[in-house]
Motif scaffolding. Structure first.
Motif, short mmCIF file in Angstrom:
data_model
loop_
_atom_site.label_atom_id
_atom_site.label_comp_id
_atom_site.label_asym_id
_atom_site.label_seq_id
_atom_site.Cartn_x
_atom_site.Cartn_y
_atom_site.Cartn_z
N ASP A 55 39.40 -130.81 47.54
CA ASP A 55 39.68 -129.48 47.01
C ASP A 55 40.12 -129.55 45.55
O ASP A 55 39.87 -128.62 44.78
CB ASP A 55 40.77 -128.80 47.84
CG ASP A 55 40.33 -128.53 49.27
OD1 ASP A 55 39.16 -128.12 49.46
OD2 ASP A 55 41.12 -128.76 50.20
N ALA A 56 40.76 -130.64 45.19
CA ALA A 56 41.22 -130.81 43.81
C ALA A 56 41.49 -132.29 43.55
O ALA A 56 41.61 -133.09 44.49
CB ALA A 56 42.49 -129.99 43.55
N VAL A 57 41.58 -132.63 42.28
CA VAL A 57 41.91 -133.99 41.88
C VAL A 57 42.94 -133.90 40.77
O VAL A 57 42.76 -133.17 39.79
CB VAL A 57 40.67 -134.77 41.39
CG1 VAL A 57 41.06 -136.19 41.01
CG2 VAL A 57 39.58 -134.79 42.44
N VAL A 58 44.03 -134.65 40.92
CA VAL A 58 45.07 -134.70 39.91
C VAL A 58 44.86 -135.97 39.08
O VAL A 58 44.68 -137.06 39.63
CB VAL A 58 46.47 -134.72 40.54
CG1 VAL A 58 47.55 -134.89 39.48
CG2 VAL A 58 46.70 -133.43 41.33
N VAL A 218 44.70 -138.70 41.92
CA VAL A 218 45.15 -138.39 43.28
C VAL A 218 44.20 -137.35 43.85
O VAL A 218 44.02 -136.26 43.27
CB VAL A 218 46.60 -137.84 43.30
CG1 VAL A 218 47.02 -137.54 44.73
CG2 VAL A 218 47.55 -138.84 42.66
N VAL A 219 43.57 -137.69 44.96
CA VAL A 219 42.62 -136.78 45.61
C VAL A 219 43.40 -135.86 46.53
O VAL A 219 44.20 -136.32 47.36
CB VAL A 219 41.56 -137.57 46.39
CG1 VAL A 219 40.50 -136.62 46.95
CG2 VAL A 219 40.90 -138.62 45.50
N GLY A 243 36.85 -127.44 41.37
CA GLY A 243 35.46 -127.03 41.17
C GLY A 243 34.64 -128.09 40.46
O GLY A 243 34.77 -129.29 40.70
N ALA A 244 33.78 -127.63 39.55
CA ALA A 244 32.90 -128.56 38.82
C ALA A 244 33.67 -129.47 37.89
O ALA A 244 33.16 -130.51 37.46
CB ALA A 244 31.87 -127.76 38.03
N ASP A 245 34.91 -129.12 37.59
CA ASP A 245 35.72 -129.92 36.67
C ASP A 245 36.27 -131.18 37.34
O ASP A 245 36.79 -132.06 36.65
CB ASP A 245 36.88 -129.06 36.14
CG ASP A 245 37.68 -129.77 35.07
OD1 ASP A 245 37.07 -130.31 34.13
OD2 ASP A 245 38.92 -129.80 35.17
N LYS A 246 36.14 -131.30 38.66
CA LYS A 246 36.70 -132.47 39.35
C LYS A 246 36.10 -133.78 38.87
O LYS A 246 36.78 -134.80 38.82
CB LYS A 246 36.50 -132.34 40.86
CG LYS A 246 37.36 -131.28 41.54
CD LYS A 246 37.12 -131.26 43.03
CE LYS A 246 35.70 -130.84 43.37
NZ LYS A 246 35.48 -130.75 44.83
N VAL A 247 34.83 -133.76 38.53
CA VAL A 247 34.15 -134.99 38.13
C VAL A 247 34.76 -135.60 36.87
O VAL A 247 34.71 -136.81 36.66
CB VAL A 247 32.64 -134.73 37.93
CG1 VAL A 247 32.38 -133.88 36.71
CG2 VAL A 247 31.88 -136.04 37.83
N THR A 248 35.36 -134.78 36.02
CA THR A 248 35.97 -135.30 34.79
C THR A 248 37.21 -136.12 35.07
O THR A 248 37.70 -136.82 34.18
CB THR A 248 36.32 -134.16 33.83
OG1 THR A 248 37.27 -133.28 34.45
CG2 THR A 248 35.08 -133.36 33.46
N ALA A 249 37.74 -136.05 36.29
CA ALA A 249 38.91 -136.84 36.64
C ALA A 249 38.55 -138.26 37.03
O ALA A 249 39.43 -139.09 37.24
CB ALA A 249 39.67 -136.17 37.78
#
Length: 830
Positions: A55-58, A218-219, A243-249
């Motif tokens: 759902d998100a990546v920190v 952190v996933v 969203g699509a921004d997760k890949v940048t993490a």
């Protein structure tokens, strides 16, 4: 009426439009191909998302962002610039605890991502077109890598992706910045993330293998309310990507980077666009000038200049649109071929694909139309103003532009070129591009001078042809009398030589300077040691090799990238970590200060120190590969930086903050048999008997290969344009040849006379091309190392001159053979 006349003219005079049709076809095809390439890199996404199931990546910062404020008096202008990092900033354990303890968060898994190298029995293991990235086994649960065989890894074990082709039970060697380990394959995972090949180690061992002080991300799985609460709790400590921004993490090195590709394809578009405009304008203008008699007849029949201009514009529009039909699919093919070659060279990410875009294709057609219609309009305005009686006397100079406007335009263009060559740092990263810009400006200056420049050279060269006899004197007189025709043919040939010579020779010089500096750097070394099955060796291994009793001096280099604050704009620079012992084994050509480095210090290249105004004792701010800020004291300035880097930092500092952190090369001093002793002790290392002068030049050689590909494209286009221009100019002289035949000249005499005319034209074009490229290449060479050169490889330079000259001679001879191919006289009214 005008429309019907234009359509009928094109239909019944197809032969005379073939040259223009072919040139327009090539121009639209190349513009469409290069436009698609640039569009594709501008719109290319970061690739498949390894965190797609979360759902998100920190994560910490993945770029350096600088904000500056400029007071404009009535308002304050705020500018924000950012530069992408090449590493991932580790998160502190407190962040992981904060994420896990946030209400609404159901899953929080620490993800370690770090590059490694694998080999099996000494043979490197690589997945096709992918970067090998290792993780802790916990990451497999939330990433697309299901276990397909075996079991989860325990300490001393590893799970690999199926693309490596290894089986459960085999032992592989894993190289990371923390050392080399032999691990047993406990399992194989499926799944596929383009550009990444996954390796998993035991969670209890991941910190030891990676050398990381904490996870790189952190996933997270949780509710929307939980994610909102998480953002509030973390604040500026870390970023929550959704969203699509997760890949940048993800690890930056595992996500495709298109910044370099944007520059490359933007330059390709610039080259093709300039050549297309230059060649199309000349071809169309020459074709219009050859129709003076026809236009005069229409004027005599009552047509107004406005009607004739409309007819000519409509004709060229029809021809360009017809040419665009096959040009667009060919442009797509060109884009695919260029993209494939650039992928092979490593100039673009392996995942890069060409994206079809209808607006780009339409824009390429419109660009071709704009150039052809504009060129026709300018040429037609001059041609239709001429009095019918004057045109019927076959005056081919359809009006003249006074010499004052030409000289003024040439002075302005030449002044712009001089400003670029003297004020812009050609020795910097944009030096090659600025060389092209200055060459283009000089070409435009020569084109603006036109008959003045070409006429002056022709007057000299043509008189030399008189030594060949009567036909030589006649050919010289013809070229002097018809200087405008010589201009129309010589300028495309000048363009062909000058543009391609500038690109090719500048690349040669850059390669030579880099190789010379590499040789100077390694001249004091006896042995160069490198890993045979990995991109480098750990610092600990390098220290063990350097501690051999026979070694009297050593220098270990760790490649990295460092971000520098350039007046509020973060810029990325190649750098090296350096660790030295004993005698000097690597000579950087120190011009100020001294080496070796101590903790908290940095050495900088001469050009960078000059550009930033840094002096000994200054403490500029740097950001290391993972975004860590470092205030370092300048203690040295060095000259041998080509193929090495603009900054030298302590190797330990670089290895601790670069995700790879491996020693690329270890230089040793010692006895003559030192290489054998190193080989006996460490059979997995490659120890050469002498320092390799080509080491470190791979990037420059790849860049040169990319330049050569662009030269091939440019040469192909301009070569066909040159042949086309010669054909148009020769075909327009049918009546002249008929008159000479009527006066008693034989076909052989006409061929010999035309051959001498062509020779004079080719010599004039080559002299102009050499002058233009010489000014640019010589200045570029001085900017690199202070030495003035016209070329780096004489054979290559002479081959280019001979090739262009031969093409010009053939391009002039073949149309002449076709036009003067019968013993009978052509009809004088034909």
């Amino acid at each position: 009426m005008i429309v019907k006349l234009a359509v009928a003219s094109v239909k019944h005079r197809l032969g005379s439009f073939v040259g223009t049709l072919l040139t327009a076809f090539l121009a639209v095809a190349l513009i469409a191909g290069s436009g698609l390439l640039l569009w594709s890199v501008l719109t290319a996404g970061p690739g498949s998302d390894r965190f797609g199931g979360a759902d998100a990546v920190v994560a910490g910062h993945r770029s350096i962002t600088l904000t500056t404020e400029e007071d404009k008096g009535d308002k304050v202008k705020v500018k924000t610039k950012d530069e992408r990092l090449t590493g991932a900033e580790p998160l502190p354990s407190a962040v992981v605890e904060t994420v896990a303890g946030t209400p609404g968060v159901t899953t929080a898994i620490a993800d370690y991502a770090f590059p490694v190298a694998l080999d099996l029995g000494g043979e490197p293991l690589r997945a096709p077109d992918a970067t090998t990235v290792a993780h802790g086994w916990a990451s497999a649960e939330v990433t697309p890598y299901p276990l397909s065989d075996g079991a989860a890894p325990r300490p001393g074990e590893v799970v690999v992706q199926g693309g490596f082709g290894v089986r459960v039970g085999q032992t592989v060697r894993v190289t990371s910045r923390s050392g080399v380990r032999e691990l047993r394959v406990s399992g194989v995972v499926g799944g596929d993330v383009p550009g990444q090949a996954a390796v998993f180690v035991a969670d209890s061992q991941v910190a030891e293998v990676s050398g990381l002080t904490g996870p790189t991300a952190v996933v997270v799985r949780g509710s929307e309310a939980g994610l909102t609460a998480l953002r509030d709790r973390l604040g500026a400590t870390a970023t929550v990507h959704t969203g699509a921004d997760k890949v940048t993490a993800d690890l930056p090195g595992a996500v495709p980077d298109y910044i370099g590709a944007i520059s490359i394809f933007g330059f390709v578009l610039g080259i093709t666009g300039f050549a297309a405009v230059f060649v199309l304008t000349g071809t169309v203008s020459l074709a219009v000038r050859q129709r003076l008699r026809e236009l005069a007849m229409l004027r005599t029949a009552g047509a107004t200049p406005r009607q004739l201009r409309g007819m000519l514009r409509l004709e060229i529009t029809l021809v360009t649109l017809v040419a665009a039909v096959p040009a667009l699919p060919i442009g797509i093919v060109v884009a695919e071929l260029v993209a494939a070659r650039f992928r092979e060279l490593g100039a673009v990410p392996p995942q890069f694909t060409v994206s079809l875009n209808v607006p780009v294709l339409i824009a390429s057609v419109l660009a071709g139309l704009l150039v052809t219609v504009s060129a026709t309009g300018i040429a037609a305005r001059r041609a239709t103003r001429i009095a019918p009686t004057q045109a019927l006397r076959e005056t081919v100079t359809a009006g003249h532009i006074g010499w004052v406007p030409r000289v003024v335009a040439a002075v302005v263009l030449a002044g712009g070129a001089a400003a670029v060559l003297t004020l812009v740092p050609l020795g910097g990263q944009f030096g090659m591009g600025m060389g092209f810009v200055s060459c283009s400006l000089l070409l435009c200056a020569v084109a603006a001078l036109g008959p003045i420049a070409v006429g002056a050279l022709t007057a000299v060269v043509s008189r030399l042809g008189a030594v060949t006899g009567v036909l030589g004197r006649l050919a010289g007189a013809m070229t002097r009398a018809e200087s405008r025709r010589v201009v129309g043919v010589a300028i495309p040939l000048t363009l062909m030589f000058a543009i391609n010579a500038t690109m090719l020779l500048n690349g040669d010089i850059l390669t030579k300077v880099t190789a010379d500096q590499q040789a100077a750097r390694t001249a004091t070394a006896t042995v160069r040691v490198a890993a045979t099955n990995a991109p480098g060796l750990p610092l600990t291994t390098a220290a063990e090799v350097a501690s051999l009793s026979e070694v009297t001096g050593s220098a270990a280099t760790v490649g990295t990238r460092v971000v520098v604050d350039e007046g509020g704009k973060p810029e990325d620079y190649a750098a090296q970590g350096l660790r030295t012992t004993g005698e000097q084994a690597l000579d950087l050509g120190v011009t100020a200060g001294e080496l070796p480095l101590q903790d908290g210090t940095v050495a900088v290249s001469g050009p960078l120190a000059e550009a930033r105004g840094w002096k000994m004792g200054d403490r500029p701010v740097f950001w290391l590969a993972d975004g860590t800020r470092a205030d370092l004291t300048v203690v040295g300035v060095y000259a041998n930086w080509r193929g090495f880097g603009d900054l030298v930092l302590p190797a330990g500092l670089v290895a601790a903050h670069d995700p790879r952190g491996l020693v690329g090369a270890l230089y040793l001093r010692g006895p003559a048999d030192l290489a054998e002793k190193v080989g006996e002790r460490w059979p997995t290392l490659a120890a050469t008997g002498a320092a390799d002068p080509k080491a470190g030049t791979a990037d420059v050689q790849n860049q040169q290969a990319a330049w050569e590909l662009m030269v091939v494209i440019s040469l192909g286009f301009t070569a066909i344009a040159v042949v086309n221009t010669f054909a148009i100019a020769t075909g327009a002289r049918r009546r002249e040849f008929a008159d000479l035949r009527l006066a008693g000249a034989t076909a052989r005499q006409l061929h010999r006379m035309l051959g001498r005319e062509t020779f004079i034209t080719v010599i004039v074009a080559l002299v102009l091309g050499c002058l233009i490229s010489g000014a640019v290449v010589g200045t570029f060479s001085v900017a690199q190392d202070g030495q003035w050169r016209l070329f780096a490889e004489p054979v290559r330079y002479l081959a280019l001159i001979a090739g262009v000259g031969l093409l010009g001679l053939v391009a002039g001879a073949v149309p002449a053979r076709l036009v003067i191919k019968r013993r009978s006289l052509p009809a004088l009214n034909g």
